[in-house]
Design a protein around this motif. Structure first.
Motif, PDB file in Angstrom:
ATOM      1  N   UNK B 200       0.846  -1.186   0.000  1.00  0.00           N
ATOM      2  CA  UNK B 200       0.000   0.000   0.000  1.00  0.00           C
ATOM      3  C   UNK B 200       0.879   1.233   0.000  1.00  0.00           C
ATOM      4  N   UNK B 201       0.341   2.320  -0.485  1.00  0.00           N
ATOM      5  CA  UNK B 201       0.996   3.612  -0.298  1.00  0.00           C
ATOM      6  C   UNK B 201      -0.082   4.672  -0.415  1.00  0.00           C
ATOM      7  N   UNK B 202       0.310   5.917  -0.590  1.00  0.00           N
ATOM      8  CA  UNK B 202      -0.687   6.981  -0.594  1.00  0.00           C
ATOM      9  C   UNK B 202      -1.720   6.812  -1.706  1.00  0.00           C
ATOM     10  N   UNK B 203      -1.304   6.286  -2.858  1.00  0.00           N
ATOM     11  CA  UNK B 203      -2.255   6.195  -3.965  1.00  0.00           C
ATOM     12  C   UNK B 203      -2.643   4.757  -4.305  1.00  0.00           C
ATOM     13  N   UNK B 204      -1.966   3.820  -3.697  1.00  0.00           N
ATOM     14  CA  UNK B 204      -2.274   2.405  -3.943  1.00  0.00           C
ATOM     15  C   UNK B 204      -2.887   1.840  -2.669  1.00  0.00           C
ATOM     16  N   UNK B 205      -3.997   1.153  -2.665  1.00  0.00           N
ATOM     17  CA  UNK B 205      -4.653   0.511  -3.803  1.00  0.00           C
ATOM     18  C   UNK B 205      -5.677   1.323  -4.576  1.00  0.00           C
ATOM     19  N   UNK B 206      -5.992   2.531  -4.130  1.00  0.00           N
ATOM     20  CA  UNK B 206      -7.082   3.256  -4.797  1.00  0.00           C
ATOM     21  C   UNK B 206      -6.888   3.308  -6.302  1.00  0.00           C
ATOM     22  N   UNK B 207      -5.698   3.753  -6.696  1.00  0.00           N
ATOM     23  CA  UNK B 207      -5.417   3.934  -8.120  1.00  0.00           C
ATOM     24  C   UNK B 207      -5.496   2.610  -8.880  1.00  0.00           C
ATOM     25  N   UNK B 209      -6.880  -0.379  -8.030  1.00  0.00           N
ATOM     26  CA  UNK B 209      -8.168  -1.063  -8.045  1.00  0.00           C
ATOM     27  C   UNK B 209      -9.182  -0.350  -8.917  1.00  0.00           C
ATOM     28  N   UNK B 210      -9.135   0.976  -8.916  1.00  0.00           N
ATOM     29  CA  UNK B 210     -10.061   1.700  -9.785  1.00  0.00           C
ATOM     30  C   UNK B 210      -9.837   1.271 -11.230  1.00  0.00           C
ATOM     31  N   UNK B 211      -8.586   1.164 -11.614  1.00  0.00           N
ATOM     32  CA  UNK B 211      -8.280   0.772 -12.983  1.00  0.00           C
ATOM     33  C   UNK B 211      -8.595  -0.683 -13.275  1.00  0.00           C
ATOM     34  N   UNK B 212      -8.601  -1.524 -12.239  1.00  0.00           N
ATOM     35  CA  UNK B 212      -8.795  -2.955 -12.471  1.00  0.00           C
ATOM     36  C   UNK B 212     -10.259  -3.381 -12.511  1.00  0.00           C
ATOM     37  N   UNK B 228     -14.621  -5.355  -5.139  1.00  0.00           N
ATOM     38  CA  UNK B 228     -13.547  -4.373  -5.177  1.00  0.00           C
ATOM     39  C   UNK B 228     -14.059  -2.963  -5.378  1.00  0.00           C
ATOM     40  N   UNK B 229     -15.152  -2.840  -6.079  1.00  0.00           N
ATOM     41  CA  UNK B 229     -15.772  -1.517  -6.215  1.00  0.00           C
ATOM     42  C   UNK B 229     -16.149  -1.018  -4.828  1.00  0.00           C
ATOM     43  N   UNK B 230     -16.762  -1.906  -4.059  1.00  0.00           N
ATOM     44  CA  UNK B 230     -17.213  -1.540  -2.724  1.00  0.00           C
ATOM     45  C   UNK B 230     -16.031  -1.238  -1.814  1.00  0.00           C
ATOM     46  N   UNK B 231     -15.072  -2.131  -1.784  1.00  0.00           N
ATOM     47  CA  UNK B 231     -13.943  -1.963  -0.876  1.00  0.00           C
ATOM     48  C   UNK B 231     -13.075  -0.767  -1.237  1.00  0.00           C
ATOM     49  N   UNK B 232     -12.809  -0.606  -2.512  1.00  0.00           N
ATOM     50  CA  UNK B 232     -11.919   0.472  -2.918  1.00  0.00           C
ATOM     51  C   UNK B 232     -12.558   1.829  -2.684  1.00  0.00           C
ATOM     52  N   UNK B 233     -13.819   1.936  -3.014  1.00  0.00           N
ATOM     53  CA  UNK B 233     -14.484   3.228  -2.895  1.00  0.00           C
ATOM     54  C   UNK B 233     -14.554   3.688  -1.446  1.00  0.00           C
ATOM     55  N   UNK B 242      -9.063  12.504  -5.775  1.00  0.00           N
ATOM     56  CA  UNK B 242      -9.729  11.252  -6.120  1.00  0.00           C
ATOM     57  C   UNK B 242     -10.746  11.395  -7.239  1.00  0.00           C
ATOM     58  N   UNK B 243     -10.771  12.557  -7.858  1.00  0.00           N
ATOM     59  CA  UNK B 243     -11.765  12.795  -8.910  1.00  0.00           C
ATOM     60  C   UNK B 243     -11.633  11.811 -10.079  1.00  0.00           C
ATOM     61  N   UNK B 244     -10.420  11.596 -10.587  1.00  0.00           N
ATOM     62  CA  UNK B 244     -10.366  10.697 -11.755  1.00  0.00           C
ATOM     63  C   UNK B 244     -10.640   9.244 -11.394  1.00  0.00           C
ATOM     64  N   UNK B 245     -10.198   8.793 -10.234  1.00  0.00           N
ATOM     65  CA  UNK B 245     -10.502   7.414  -9.850  1.00  0.00           C
ATOM     66  C   UNK B 245     -11.991   7.244  -9.597  1.00  0.00           C
ATOM     67  N   UNK B 246     -12.615   8.328  -9.123  1.00  0.00           N
ATOM     68  CA  UNK B 246     -14.068   8.287  -8.926  1.00  0.00           C
ATOM     69  C   UNK B 246     -14.748   7.965 -10.253  1.00  0.00           C
ATOM     70  N   UNK B 247     -14.191   8.501 -11.332  1.00  0.00           N
ATOM     71  CA  UNK B 247     -14.741   8.240 -12.657  1.00  0.00           C
ATOM     72  C   UNK B 247     -14.796   6.750 -12.960  1.00  0.00           C
TER      73      UNK B 247
END
Lengths: 616, 367
Positions: B200-207, B209-212, B228-233, B242-247
């Motif tokens: 994990x780090x500041x942007x992982x897993x958000x970045x 998982x959003x892409x996956x 993963x949608x549920x957990x990541x969000x 987080x605007x682009x990952x929200x997309x």
């Protein structure tokens, strides 16, 4: 290197050989926080053994006993439990096979009942002792007692004994000379208490001439927050444990994870910590006082102590496996804290106000994320306003619309004008304030929240009359010419306070452009170009300077015929407006200031000189 | 609260906050203070914090300004700021990472910047590993497959030093590479340490998982995608970062039929998205919104929605024709994509989205 391949050259399957010393090294340096954990591991095994025995049949009351015998080189710790005990076969299988746990689930046994991994746990004793002797009698199997002797060099011997031994297990540890500290009676007593004082089995420690049970009743048992006496006792325990003052204790519980405990509210304000550290017990045994991921981020104004019956810790024993159960537990605990705050708000507003005054930052953090709390607490939250600091409800009493500025600088620019107009304004340039106010609009229908920057402010300024406009027309055209190179437009308005000659209005994008220009002044050309490309040329709302026709000086200036004086004065008023708004000056603005001031000094000197000439 | 804090206090308070606008604002105040009242060295320290805070608050343009300022002082007086070398070069990584996200910056200027940063790294004796991974991403977004692959290999071959990105970020690059090559199954395999929470780090897993989410769908693992949608969000904050990952989550929820969920995310981030100058992030969000409203338009003529007050279509009644919403967001996204294409000299950005959105026509089978 811990693992070596067998040197047997025959073909076929070989077995990995494990260097015990290397493994112990690995464990003691990377897994265990120190040699003292041997006591925890012994306790763990004892508790598990007792539980296993009681599961299979009633008729025994579990008890654990530790004795420290002998002195100097002969110091020995004897750990006794009256649990399920071992057969000869058990001894071979479990005491000598690394990683083989007697507690692997196999239908009947439920994995989560057996904490600790017997194979590894006992190894921890090699940190303090070079030889472990285990004497054990199975409680149910018709076998003879077994004696197992394991040495740190990786050899062991097992034999059956002829004499009778009570059901259960005894572990004998002869102290390593370098580890005598860990066998000191007081140390042993306090460590055993630290780890096991809340275990449900009686633990007797006999050392240094004293014998006694180290158990204590769980301070938060049956705590529901209502009994004042119990709360006082719990607060005292909290103070003793965390060595800090608390103002209140809240019961905590979660069905997920089988958690119960208490949250203590700090008596002094804290700033945000990188998640506060809480103390966790696992099935009554001390796990860690550095668990951070069990509670929400905003809960940094509490310290919690909980016992969990079901969560699974990671090997480091400082956090938990991220699974659904942990998520659910986190949610329950957060809900519990939140519910307490909500109840407090409804039942005891005065105490709630005290709490908020002390801990408004974490509460603001909570409100910025949680609508229910926002609806409940918003009115009590303190904000800085154009009429001084006050709780939101007071502000709302006087102002039907909640207007705020997004930054402290914008507030400084706009507040005097707002105040003079009798318009309330909140300085939301502080942490979470803007988020809260924006959410309020959505959470409380009917609440009108408006973000205001200096440009919006300017829209509320009064226009001058047609005559006044005519009279100052040429002056305003000069103003536009003077200010245009500064990227600023000029406007004439009337506003209060009359002492303010001009108001500089710029939005966030405009401020950004000013920053870019300032930085470009000394920048490396490659980067300077990049920044230049970043700023759109066609910019919708450049900065504006609003000259105040209510100000006597401005009126006089507008009426002058001397263009040079008007120009200089405009330049200085512009810079003054920038300074009042705390805008860092660009180089050309510094030049304006410099030249303008010098010119003024010159005029003053000349005027004085003329006056003296005329009136000797 | 009315008393203004000094530079040190502001920076200390900021350091205790999670990344985001609150932290950024405190540091920006510290910089203002330092500029007005303090010496250049204090201003330098404060600006270093500002660059970092801006990057993680989704304010990359402020980071560009801060780094420019820092470099000008560092170049002028390297002796004074020698102690900040590592931190400064760390910011240069962000610079290279983000400069391409603004379509108004011409390619020639970006390349000149890349060249300069490369020389700086070489002169300073740092490994070019992080630089190569930035160049990989840049080439991929430009649509230059050959260059992307070249830089990807160069990245793998360069050695790790103190300036290397963390293990989580590096794995994210690998996963992204596989994903972008269309090898979704392999991407998911590679991502295991991230999915299991070990990296994990500041942007992982958000970045990551959003892409996956899309990869899960294409690999036929719909239940995992939902999980993963549920957990990541849950990890998302209400911030620009987080605007682009929200997309990505908006599109997934639309695809999986959770329209209410998709709209909830949209409402949370729409106001923030509108505040961006045209750039990669805002384009991603507008694209996602367009996809959502396109899917909705096939089912409902109108919906109730909380649009931000400053949105051109916003009306007090709060009810909107889905077709109108789709058109607005689609045209916004297309316009930014056109700016990128004009800058890049190809049509990759406009067509890539269309191609990569093809998965939305799949059936969300398997639950």
């Amino acid at each position: 290197m811990v693992v070596r391949m067998s040197t047997d050259s025959t073909a076929g399957d070989h077995r990995f050989q494990v260097d015990l010393r290397g493994l112990i090294d690995l464990l003691s340096n990377h897994l265990y926080s120190g040699p003292q954990v041997y006591l925890r591991e012994l306790l763990q095994n004892g508790v598990d053994a007792i539980q296993a025995r009681q599961r299979q049949g009633p008729g025994s009351s579990g008890e654990i006993r530790l004795e420290v015998l002998g002195v100097g080189e002969k110091t020995t710790l004897v750990f006794t439990d009256n649990g399920i005990g071992l057969t000869l076969e058990d001894a071979h299988r479990f005491l000598a096979t690394i990683g083989q746990s007697s507690k692997r689930g196999d239908g009947v046994d439920r994995p989560e009942d057996f904490l600790g991994r017997f194979g590894i746990g006992l190894l921890s004793c090699f940190m303090v002792s070079d030889e472990i002797v285990v004497i054990s009698q199975s409680a149910f199997a018709e076998t003879r007692p077994v004696e197992w002797r394991g040495k740190a060099d990786g050899t062991y011997s097992v034999r059956e004994l002829d004499r009778a031994v009570p059901a259960g297990t005894q572990v004998f540890l002869r102290a390593k000379p370098s580890m005598l500290d860990f066998f000191d009676p007081d140390r042993v007593r306090s460590l055993v208490a630290h780890y096991g004082e809340f275990l449900p089995r009686p633990i007797v420690v006999s050392a240094g001439g004293q014998t006694g049970t180290i158990n204590r009743p769980v301070p938060w048992a049956d705590f529901d927050g209502r009994d004042a006496g119990q709360r006082e006792a719990l607060l005292a325990y909290g103070r003793e444990t965390f060595e800090t003052e608390f103002s209140d204790a809240i019961p905590l519980s979660s069905a997920a994870g089988g958690i119960d405990g208490a949250a203590f509210i700090l008596a002094r304000p804290t700033t945000v910590a990188a998640r506060a550290a809480h103390r966790v017990y696992l099935k009554g045994m001390f796990l860690s006082d550095n668990v951070r991921d069990l509670f929400p981020e905003w809960a940094f104004f509490v310290r919690c102590i909980v016992n969990t019956r079901e969560l699974r810790p990671t090997a480091s024993r400082e956090s938990f496996y991220e699974d659904r159960q942990l998520e659910a537990a986190r949610d329950s605990l957060a809900d519990g804290l939140r519910a307490h705050l909500v109840r407090l708000g409804r039942r005891d507003p005065e105490r709630m106000q005290e709490l908020i005054s002390l801990h408004y930052i974490p509460i603001k953090m909570l409100c910025s994320e949680d609508d229910e709390c926002l609806r409940l607490f918003a009115d009590w939250l303190p904000f800085e306003t154009s009429a001084g600091p006050m709780p939101l409800k007071e502000f709302r009493r006087e102002n039907p619309v909640i207007r705020y500025t997004a930054t402290v600088d914008q507030f400084r620019q706009v507040a005097p004008v707002a105040a003079a107009q009798g318009m309330g304004l909140i300085n939301a340039g502080y942490t979470f304030d803007q988020a809260i106010l924006e959410r309020l609009a959505e959470a409380l229908p009917g609440t009108v929240v408006e973000r205001v920057d200096s440009q919006d402010m300017a829209d509320r300024l009064d226009d001058v009359s047609l005559d006044e406009r005519e009279a100052s027309f040429r002056f305003m055209r000069l103003a536009e010419a003077v200010l245009q190179p500064m990227g600023c437009a000029a406007d004439l308005k009337r506003f209060l306070p009359a002492e303010l000659p001009a108001l500089y209005a710029v939005d966030r994008e405009g401020e950004f452009r000013r920053d870019v220009e300032r930085v470009q002044e000394d920048a490396d050309p490659v980067l300077g170009d990049v920044l230049g490309s970043l700023i759109e040329e066609d910019f919708a709302s450049p900065a504006r300077l609003y000259l105040n026709y209510s100000n006597p000086l401005v009126r006089r200036l507008a009426g002058l015929s001397d263009r040079e004086t008007q120009r200089r004065a405009l330049e200085i008023l512009y810079v003054q407006a920038l300074l009042l708004g705390h805008h860092p000056l660009r180089s050309r603005e510094f030049r304006l200031l410099n030249d303008g001031l010098l010119a003024c000094v010159q005029w003053a000197v000349e005027a004085r000189g003329r006056a003296r000439d005329e009136n000797p | 609260m009315a008393r203004e804090m000094g530079v040190r206090e502001l920076l200390a308070r900021a350091a205790e906050l999670p990344e985001g606008d609150e932290r950024y604002d405190l540091v920006a105040r510290a910089v203002r203070q330092a500029d007005t009242h303090q010496d250049e060295r204090t201003a330098f320290e404060a600006r270093m914090q500002l660059s970092q805070a801006a990057t993680f608050a989704g304010r990359q343009e402020e980071m560009l300004v801060a780094v420019t300022w820092l470099l000008s002082r560092y170049d002028a007086r390297p002796g004074d700021y020698a102690g900040f070398k590592h931190d400064l070069f760390w910011q240069l990584k962000y610079l290279v990472d983000n400069v391409g996200d603004f379509p108004t910056i011409p390619l020639a200027q970006i390349r000149a910047l890349y060249d300069q940063v490369e020389s700086r790294f070489r002169d300073a004796g740092y490994s070019l590993r992080p630089y190569f991974s930035c160049r990989y991403y840049a080439a991929a977004s430009l649509g230059d497959q050959a260059e992307a692959e070249r830089y990807y290999r160069a990245w793998q071959n360069a050695k790790r030093d103190r300036l290397a990105n963390c293990a989580a970020c590096e794995l994210d690059v690998k996963v992204a590479f596989r994903r972008n090559s269309g090898d979704h199954v392999r991407a998911l395999d590679l991502a295991a340490p991230i999915l299991e929470g070990r990296l994990r780090c500041a942007t992982v897993p958000i970045r990551t998982c959003a892409g996956l989410l899309k990869s899960f769908v294409i690999a036929g693992r719909m239940p995992d995608a939902r999980e993963w949608d549920r957990r990541n969000y849950r990890l998302f904050r209400s911030g620009r970062q987080h605007v682009d990952y929200a997309g990505d989550h908006i599109v997934f929820r639309g695809f999986s039929g959770d329209y209410a969920g998709a709209l909830r995310i949209f409402e949370r981030y729409a106001r923030l998205a509108l505040e961006f100058r045209p750039c990669w992030t805002s384009m991603q969000f507008y694209n996602a919104a367009a996809r959502l409203f396109d899917l909705l338009a096939r089912r409902r003529g109108a919906i109730k929605l909380k649009l931000p007050p400053r949105h051109p279509l916003c009306v007090p009644a709060g009810e909107y024709a889905t077709a109108a919403l789709y058109e607005w967001f689609e045209s916004q996204a297309a316009s930014i994509a056109a700016q990128f294409d004009a800058r890049n000299g190809n049509d990759h950005v406009s067509t890539a989205w269309r191609r990569s959105a093809a998965w939305l026509d799949l059936e969300p089978a398997g639950g």
